[in-house]
Design a protein around this motif. Sequence first.
Motif, PDB file in Angstrom:
ATOM      1  N   TYR A   1       2.908 -16.137  38.386  1.00  9.33           N
ATOM      2  CA  TYR A   1       2.699 -14.687  38.402  1.00  9.33           C
ATOM      3  C   TYR A   1       1.624 -14.325  39.423  1.00  9.33           C
ATOM      4  CZ  TYR A   1       0.897 -10.137  36.906  1.00  9.33           C
ATOM      5  OH  TYR A   1       0.459  -8.840  36.878  1.00  9.33           O
ATOM      6  N   ARG A   2       0.525 -15.087  39.442  1.00  9.05           N
ATOM      7  CA  ARG A   2      -0.537 -14.833  40.426  1.00  9.05           C
ATOM      8  C   ARG A   2      -0.029 -15.073  41.849  1.00  9.05           C
ATOM      9  NH1 ARG A   2      -3.842 -18.102  37.000  1.00  9.05           N
ATOM     10  NH2 ARG A   2      -3.798 -19.717  38.635  1.00  9.05           N
ATOM     11  N   PHE A   3       0.699 -16.186  42.019  1.00 11.99           N
ATOM     12  CA  PHE A   3       1.203 -16.521  43.353  1.00 11.99           C
ATOM     13  C   PHE A   3       2.197 -15.480  43.858  1.00 11.99           C
ATOM     14  CE2 PHE A   3       0.491 -21.248  42.177  1.00 11.99           C
ATOM     15  CZ  PHE A   3      -0.872 -21.109  42.452  1.00 11.99           C
ATOM     16  N   SER A   4       2.938 -14.839  42.934  1.00 16.76           N
ATOM     17  CA  SER A   4       3.904 -13.812  43.341  1.00 16.76           C
ATOM     18  C   SER A   4       3.203 -12.547  43.805  1.00 16.76           C
ATOM     19  CB  SER A   4       4.859 -13.487  42.185  1.00 16.76           C
ATOM     20  OG  SER A   4       4.201 -12.745  41.171  1.00 16.76           O
ATOM     21  N   LEU A   5       1.969 -12.359  43.343  1.00 14.31           N
ATOM     22  CA  LEU A   5       1.211 -11.170  43.744  1.00 14.31           C
ATOM     23  C   LEU A   5       0.449 -11.378  45.041  1.00 14.31           C
ATOM     24  CD1 LEU A   5      -0.230 -10.047  40.276  1.00 14.31           C
ATOM     25  CD2 LEU A   5       1.797  -9.181  41.445  1.00 14.31           C
ATOM     26  N   ASP A   6       0.016 -12.639  45.292  1.00 13.17           N
ATOM     27  CA  ASP A   6      -0.779 -12.873  46.508  1.00 13.17           C
ATOM     28  C   ASP A   6       0.057 -13.387  47.676  1.00 13.17           C
ATOM     29  OD1 ASP A   6      -0.300 -15.572  45.998  1.00 13.17           O
ATOM     30  OD2 ASP A   6      -2.266 -15.933  45.131  1.00 13.17           O
ATOM     31  N   GLY A   7       1.388 -13.504  47.489  1.00 11.68           N
ATOM     32  CA  GLY A   7       2.257 -13.848  48.599  1.00 11.68           C
ATOM     33  C   GLY A   7       2.595 -15.311  48.745  1.00 11.68           C
ATOM     34  N   HIS A   8       2.080 -16.171  47.886  1.00 15.64           N
ATOM     35  CA  HIS A   8       2.420 -17.590  47.986  1.00 15.64           C
ATOM     36  C   HIS A   8       3.886 -17.837  47.603  1.00 15.64           C
ATOM     37  CE1 HIS A   8      -2.008 -18.357  47.965  1.00 15.64           C
ATOM     38  NE2 HIS A   8      -1.625 -19.330  48.782  1.00 15.64           N
ATOM     39  N   VAL A   9       4.445 -16.974  46.749  1.00 15.12           N
ATOM     40  CA  VAL A   9       5.835 -17.104  46.298  1.00 15.12           C
ATOM     41  C   VAL A   9       6.531 -15.770  46.493  1.00 15.12           C
ATOM     42  CG1 VAL A   9       7.354 -17.561  44.330  1.00 15.12           C
ATOM     43  CG2 VAL A   9       5.258 -18.882  44.598  1.00 15.12           C
ATOM     44  N   ASP A  10       7.772 -15.821  46.967  1.00 17.05           N
ATOM     45  CA  ASP A  10       8.582 -14.614  47.147  1.00 17.05           C
ATOM     46  C   ASP A  10       8.867 -14.011  45.771  1.00 17.05           C
ATOM     47  OD1 ASP A  10      10.635 -12.741  47.472  1.00 17.05           O
ATOM     48  OD2 ASP A  10      11.507 -13.829  49.149  1.00 17.05           O
ATOM     49  N   ARG A  11       8.294 -12.865  45.469  1.00 14.20           N
ATOM     50  CA  ARG A  11       8.395 -12.274  44.137  1.00 14.20           C
ATOM     51  C   ARG A  11       9.834 -11.860  43.794  1.00 14.20           C
ATOM     52  NH1 ARG A  11       5.484 -10.149  40.019  1.00 14.20           N
ATOM     53  NH2 ARG A  11       6.291  -8.247  39.048  1.00 14.20           N
ATOM     54  N   ASN A  12      10.524 -11.268  44.721  1.00 14.53           N
ATOM     55  CA  ASN A  12      11.901 -10.843  44.462  1.00 14.53           C
ATOM     56  C   ASN A  12      12.791 -12.054  44.166  1.00 14.53           C
ATOM     57  OD1 ASN A  12      14.001  -8.743  44.413  1.00 14.53           O
ATOM     58  ND2 ASN A  12      14.780  -9.794  46.226  1.00 14.53           N
ATOM     59  N   ARG A  13      12.605 -13.135  44.940  1.00 16.60           N
ATOM     60  CA  ARG A  13      13.380 -14.354  44.679  1.00 16.60           C
ATOM     61  C   ARG A  13      13.021 -14.937  43.319  1.00 16.60           C
ATOM     62  NH1 ARG A  13      13.393 -20.022  48.265  1.00 16.60           N
ATOM     63  NH2 ARG A  13      14.967 -21.092  46.974  1.00 16.60           N
ATOM     64  N   LEU A  14      11.745 -14.827  42.959  1.00 13.84           N
ATOM     65  CA  LEU A  14      11.299 -15.366  41.678  1.00 13.84           C
ATOM     66  C   LEU A  14      11.959 -14.621  40.517  1.00 13.84           C
ATOM     67  CD1 LEU A  14       9.313 -17.522  40.625  1.00 13.84           C
ATOM     68  CD2 LEU A  14       7.577 -15.729  40.473  1.00 13.84           C
ATOM     69  N   LEU A  15      12.029 -13.307  40.613  1.00 11.44           N
ATOM     70  CA  LEU A  15      12.673 -12.518  39.565  1.00 11.44           C
ATOM     71  C   LEU A  15      14.159 -12.847  39.461  1.00 11.44           C
ATOM     72  CD1 LEU A  15      10.944  -9.092  40.278  1.00 11.44           C
ATOM     73  CD2 LEU A  15      10.735 -10.403  38.157  1.00 11.44           C
ATOM     74  N   LYS A  16      14.839 -12.929  40.587  1.00  6.72           N
ATOM     75  CA  LYS A  16      16.277 -13.217  40.577  1.00  6.72           C
ATOM     76  C   LYS A  16      16.559 -14.642  40.122  1.00  6.72           C
ATOM     77  CE  LYS A  16      17.855  -9.809  43.963  1.00  6.72           C
ATOM     78  NZ  LYS A  16      18.630  -9.570  45.206  1.00  6.72           N
ATOM     79  N   ALA A  17      15.718 -15.585  40.542  1.00  7.08           N
ATOM     80  CA  ALA A  17      15.908 -16.977  40.116  1.00  7.08           C
ATOM     81  C   ALA A  17      15.725 -17.111  38.612  1.00  7.08           C
ATOM     82  CB  ALA A  17      14.927 -17.887  40.853  1.00  7.08           C
ATOM     83  N   THR A  18      14.778 -16.345  38.052  1.00  6.53           N
ATOM     84  CA  THR A  18      14.571 -16.367  36.602  1.00  6.53           C
ATOM     85  C   THR A  18      15.790 -15.834  35.878  1.00  6.53           C
ATOM     86  OG1 THR A  18      12.198 -16.025  36.957  1.00  6.53           O
ATOM     87  CG2 THR A  18      13.056 -15.623  34.741  1.00  6.53           C
ATOM     88  N   LEU A  19      16.347 -14.747  36.343  1.00  6.73           N
ATOM     89  CA  LEU A  19      17.545 -14.181  35.713  1.00  6.73           C
ATOM     90  C   LEU A  19      18.736 -15.131  35.840  1.00  6.73           C
ATOM     91  CD1 LEU A  19      17.214 -10.461  36.898  1.00  6.73           C
ATOM     92  CD2 LEU A  19      16.855 -11.349  34.583  1.00  6.73           C
ATOM     93  N   ALA A  20      18.780 -15.886  36.925  1.00  8.05           N
ATOM     94  CA  ALA A  20      19.906 -16.811  37.133  1.00  8.05           C
ATOM     95  C   ALA A  20      19.854 -17.982  36.171  1.00  8.05           C
ATOM     96  CB  ALA A  20      19.903 -17.321  38.573  1.00  8.05           C
TER      97      ALA A  20
END
Length: 989
Positions: free
Chosen positions: A222-241
């Motif tokens: 969650y922290r990494f998705s906010l500071d740019g280390h992880v693509d947040r949109n991809r993270l949300l879609k990957a979780t739903l998948a």
Amino acid sequence: MEELKDELEKLSKAYVDNPENEEKILIPFIKRLLELPMKERRKLLPVIKDLRWIKSRFAGCLSETHCKPAQARFLSAVQFVCGNKREIDMAYDMKFDMLCKLLPLYCPVWLTDFINDDKTWYGFDLNYEELMQLMDMGYLKELHSGRIAKVLPWVTRIRSKKPQGDDTFNSDFLLRRDITLKEHIWALFEHESGIGYQDDCAKAAYKKGITARDESISIALYRFSLDGHVDRNRLLKATLATFHRNFKKDMTGWFAGFFETLQPTTEELLSLQEEMMQVFTSSYTKPVNVMLQQFKKIAAEDGFCYQEFVERVTTLFFSSPKNSLLTIHAIFEKIATQHPEMKEACCIALCQLFLKKDESLQRKAAGFISKYGDASSSVLQETLQSYQPEMFQSVQAIIATFNAQSTNKPNNTKTANAGAANSETINAEATNTASNAATADHPSADSLSEEPTMEALRICKEDNRISFPANKEDFLFQLSRLFDMEDSWEIDTTIAAIITFHPQLDEEDFSRMEPIFQRASNAVINSWIAYEDLLATFLLEYQRLWAQKDTSKTGVLRNMFTRLEERLKGIDSNRGAYDERAFKRLADWKPGYSDATCFTPIQKLWLDVIRRVKDGSTLPLLSTPTHTPAYIQATELVRRLAAYQAADAKPCTWDFQLAIARCAMEDKEEAIATARQVLKNEYLHLFLFLLDENTMPEPPYTHQPAWVTAGLVKSPETEFEAFKSFSCCTLPHNYLSGDYEWKELKSKEKPYETDRRLLQLEFYKWHEYAERNSHQLWQEHLILNSKYNIDDSRYMEPLLCCFPNRPEPLIAQIISCYLSFGTPQEDSKRSIAHALRMLLSFHCPLREMSLLLLGGSLLFVDKTVRSYAAELWIEGLTAGRINNRRTGEILARLISMELAPLKRFTTQVYESMYKRSTFHNHQLEELLTVLICGLPDKPVTGLKQLLELHLELLSNNHSRITDEQLRQRLQEWTASSNLKKVITSLNNL
């Protein structure tokens, strides 16, 4: 070589694990071994296996314990340079530092495949960072995503150096390597892993104050998705998948919680609506409920796809729990308020709640319809009418009031309508009046199907007849898919067809069979499934049979065998000689991990097939089923045996036993008449005894195991006097029939939370019989079984299909190993469900062990298992093979033992056992009567709901209480204020 073996034994037993001994003793010994050819080094493998286990005998039983850690470390290093990929089963004992010392000396070509094999239990104990170091050093060519998912969750854990110390966590370790968050992290979204357990430990450490912040991977991402280390949109879609990847329940639950942890914004939720709605198809409730809560947040937003939501969410009404349905109701309230054109669609959709046997849910739906529905709508009125038989009487009163008030109300009087619809404010007089009116028109039981005819259901029908290969082409096609067959009868038929079609095969046909033999060799090398390994070994034995007899000039058959042998040779000396196990003899086969003998009769039966092919015999196997799932038509079995009698040939004892065990016990008169015509002497006497209820055993008894098997099929509970002197009867009769006693367990301080097993079979005592076991009866090998041989459908179906007339011994083992009432493992749920499916496919009476499985499954925590049990009860009553009263007694006893909450059973009855037919409703009434009478004097939790169910059932059946024991029991419970009202209603029927 003998001197080397002695030296290995002495060095390993005396070895003390420290750096000095590694350099002076272990490494020099390894270097000496590497000077030898692989073929010579492999001769040390049996010695390593013997040294690994320390054997001892206690109370007459032989046991084995693992050797000391230092000795295991020494042996694992030696095994690493002596074995191949399949034989390295001590890799876990080898630490990373030792592996780094060995790899410069010897790096096998199979190392990368071995490390990436995420299905084996015998891999190296290497963490993520160590694996990455192996890649940096060039020893590991690639790291598969499945292996990454296994090791990556542990990268944040820092092990305590103290034996009882607390581990700490640091999520910044995920930032050590760029590749971790760019590529490797996504493996967690594609494969099963231990991320849920790891997160729980990290959160616990934070709560204890061990870490200064929450270092769980979910919070870190969650922290990494906010500071740019992880693509947040991809993270949300990957979780739903992940909700479409068939993950286990706990894994799916973690991702559902993770989606909430990510705290998606309104804009993000609106952009992900399609992916979120696709989660509605998940088989688990938590992700669905999480998605519904997210939709509730955006239900009032302009971009909300409300029409599509209403269409897609209707699939959830039947399977979702109450909290999810209440959330849907709340969302529908927002939709109906903001989008008036959707009122009727929402009302019609909510009508499905009337199928839920929960009064509060039905009242919610009725209140919504009263508030937003249009009583003049013919569509809505017709829909309500169709659901009326399922409504509680109080709910019918609300709908009746809604209809009466809606006929004269002016437009836009929502407030008055809502007030009239409020079920909590309806006075008692109005409720009684409407209830009586509804009852007069209530079709209830009269609208259900009538009582089924109790004629015996046919076992052998045309639609379940098994087709034998019609010609050589059919046989070759069937043989080619031997390892892909899902049903055991297909395998049985194919193996039997080998006897018939082998004389017709030529060189071209054998060439076409090469792919299946290649698959067999692969299975022997790579498979851990005992039954598949046995089947593959049989095929290679068959291949050897005709390859050795090839006398043609081209030698095509011998050449094919040679190609398979060469394929198993190593590319270099690291692989060594070919794996001899791929060409071991069928007679020498045994499970690689267990001394259990349950597959021994199958092995001996298939050895008989090889012998017949070798001798040119074309007599059919007696035991090949004629009808699914595993039955032999009695008349056909008589004719098969007559062929043996005419040829003066003695059938294989294992074939004979299995054939009798599978004999369909129907059309007995026709089979008896045929037997009198074509059989004589002992064969005739045996079949008359099997098929005629009044015929007793008559000598001679040349085929003793067949006689005993016939007795177990005819009357399992009877121990025939004539058989007691047989040499094959060395075990107590109840071991053969599966008639075990189950003792009441001591109550626990925390009921329903313990992992207590229903049936405690003392397996170790069975082994006391092994030494004096006759080894002549199929059942003797079965009862010396172990948990690992009935693991799931891969083993269970072939074993159960050996005893379709009396599966009780195996059912007892399944209960003992898998039917627990705590939080079950996935293999427990899978195994219990498969056992219930098999009982559904059989036609035998359900005796004590099967009824115990049925009763326990109706109280099992998993909903799928309970559903199968309910279907077994429905089908079993229809077929007349269930003792309904005994089932009720078993349920009462299980609930009294506080093994499981009563609510599980009540819920299942409402969902799948109630209102199946008039006949089943009356049977359910009897079941509940026996159950309630057998409950403890002190009211158990959930009793009120059970009594309310009984009241509803009696009203629907137009019945009343006639059982005096039940009346007395209810009278005793009237002292409870919680039960007084429903008991009064029961007595007033």
